[in-house]
Design a protein around this motif. Structure first.
Motif, mmCIF file in Angstrom:
data_model
loop_
_atom_site.group_PDB
_atom_site.id
_atom_site.type_symbol
_atom_site.label_atom_id
_atom_site.label_comp_id
_atom_site.label_asym_id
_atom_site.label_seq_id
_atom_site.Cartn_x
_atom_site.Cartn_y
_atom_site.Cartn_z
ATOM 1 N N SER A 169 -36.071 1.966 -26.888
ATOM 2 C CA SER A 169 -34.585 1.804 -27.183
ATOM 3 C C SER A 169 -34.103 2.695 -27.818
ATOM 4 O O SER A 169 -34.241 2.933 -28.621
ATOM 5 C CB SER A 169 -34.420 0.234 -27.708
ATOM 6 N N MET A 217 -31.432 11.833 -28.493
ATOM 7 C CA MET A 217 -32.080 10.256 -29.360
ATOM 8 C C MET A 217 -33.452 10.871 -28.478
ATOM 9 O O MET A 217 -33.950 11.180 -27.689
ATOM 10 C CB MET A 217 -31.361 9.690 -28.288
ATOM 11 N N ARG A 218 -34.165 9.070 -28.594
ATOM 12 C CA ARG A 218 -35.706 8.572 -28.477
ATOM 13 C C ARG A 218 -34.866 7.706 -27.230
ATOM 14 O O ARG A 218 -34.620 6.707 -27.879
ATOM 15 C CB ARG A 218 -36.526 8.466 -29.533
ATOM 16 N N GLU A 219 -34.976 7.859 -26.168
ATOM 17 C CA GLU A 219 -34.876 6.452 -25.325
ATOM 18 C C GLU A 219 -35.186 5.583 -25.830
ATOM 19 O O GLU A 219 -35.060 4.534 -24.838
ATOM 20 C CB GLU A 219 -34.450 7.429 -24.249
ATOM 21 N N TRP A 229 -24.214 6.143 -26.878
ATOM 22 C CA TRP A 229 -24.115 5.805 -28.063
ATOM 23 C C TRP A 229 -24.495 6.525 -29.151
ATOM 24 O O TRP A 229 -24.732 7.800 -28.446
ATOM 25 C CB TRP A 229 -26.130 5.447 -28.350
ATOM 26 N N ASP A 230 -23.730 6.882 -29.863
ATOM 27 C CA ASP A 230 -23.641 7.384 -31.549
ATOM 28 C C ASP A 230 -22.933 8.870 -31.301
ATOM 29 O O ASP A 230 -23.731 9.931 -32.214
ATOM 30 C CB ASP A 230 -25.955 7.868 -31.562
ATOM 31 N N THR A 287 -32.424 5.718 -29.656
ATOM 32 C CA THR A 287 -32.587 5.656 -31.244
ATOM 33 C C THR A 287 -32.318 6.715 -31.066
ATOM 34 O O THR A 287 -33.067 7.795 -31.020
ATOM 35 C CB THR A 287 -33.793 4.819 -31.776
#
Length: 264
Positions: free
Chosen positions: A235, A230-232, A44-45, A237
């Motif tokens: 979810s 991320m903040r895992e 992700w990202d 983010t």
């Protein structure tokens, strides 16, 4: 529409992001489980984390497709990366937690897998191979950065929490020793992150297949724990404050790859 995005650059650095995509064609989604449609194993990202790359002169290729459609970092014959670790296959049927990705008896059959190789795997690798050949023709060598991220806890790979930054060079065989040392030094420079070099993550198919220092192609992989950007939970983010702290380390890492030249 191509199944990948491509940006041509003029430097020796070629960046591959094979697991950043999350798109699954609707006809495949209809056969998948709820876990499969969540595409939880996406990198992700990474386009945001490495946004500075788009201001550089690197060549960048990134997949639009989910790795659940086909894993571009696996051997097209289905040969496993490492017999000691149960990696998801070329066309995964379970996620990293061993949860089925397809409804019962609706997994892809061999002919469908072969079609996915021809339709999705081959074009990505044809483009990547051509980019490396062009960089080598222009500069006399090419540097391939295979770019990944992963959940901070994946027990099938690593007991406990995965190191923050994992540099893989196929045990030192996919790139020159001097480049490996320079990359490792850049990752350790801030002292903020745990760093592993050729630990559990030694590099996937892309690093191992294309890395050929004797033929002028120097390849490496960085497997980055999501926890560093991320903040895992609940979810995944992106955490902009974490990205800001991480940015100097990644910029130093990419600069080490870009500025390095082989001793000739």
């Amino acid at each position: 529409m191509h199944s990948y995005e491509y940006r041509q650059g003029a430097s020796p650095l070629v960046v591959s992001m094979p697991h950043i995509g999350s798109y699954i064609p609707i006809e495949m989604q209809q056969r998948m489980s709820a876990a499969g449609r969540m595409v939880s194993d996406t990198d992700w990202d990474l386009d945001l984390v490495y946004r500075f790359l788009w201001d550089s002169d690197a060549t960048i290729i990134s997949s639009r497709l989910s790795r659940y459609v086909i894993d571009l970092a696996r051997d097209p014959t289905g040969k496993p990366l490492d017999a000691a670790i149960k990696h998801p296959g070329l066309v995964p049927t379970t996620d990293f937690d061993d949860v089925p990705l397809y409804q019962s008896e609706r997994e892809p059959h061999p002919k469908e897998i072969a079609l996915r190789v021809a339709r999705y795997w081959r074009p990505y690798h044809d483009r990547l191979s051509a980019a490396l050949s062009a960089a080598r023709a222009r500069h006399g060598y090419a540097v391939l950065f295979d770019c990944h991220s992963i959940r901070s806890v994946v027990t099938r790979y690593f007991p406990g929490q995965i190191p923050d930054l994992n540099l893989g060079t196929a045990g030192g065989t996919s790139c020159a020793a001097e480049l490996r040392e320079s990359l490792a030094s850049a990752l350790n420079l801030s002292g903020m992150y745990s760093v592993a070099v050729d630990g559990v993550f030694k590099g996937g198919f892309i690093t191992r297949h294309y890395g050929s220092p004797e033929n002028g192609i120097h390849a490496f992989q960085l497997e980055m724990s999501r926890a560093v950007y991320m903040r895992e939970h609940p979810s995944p983010t992106i955490a902009l404050e974490k990205c800001e702290l991480l940015q100097p380390t990644l910029e130093a890492f990419v600069a080490a790859a870009t500025n390095w030249k082989p001793n000739t």
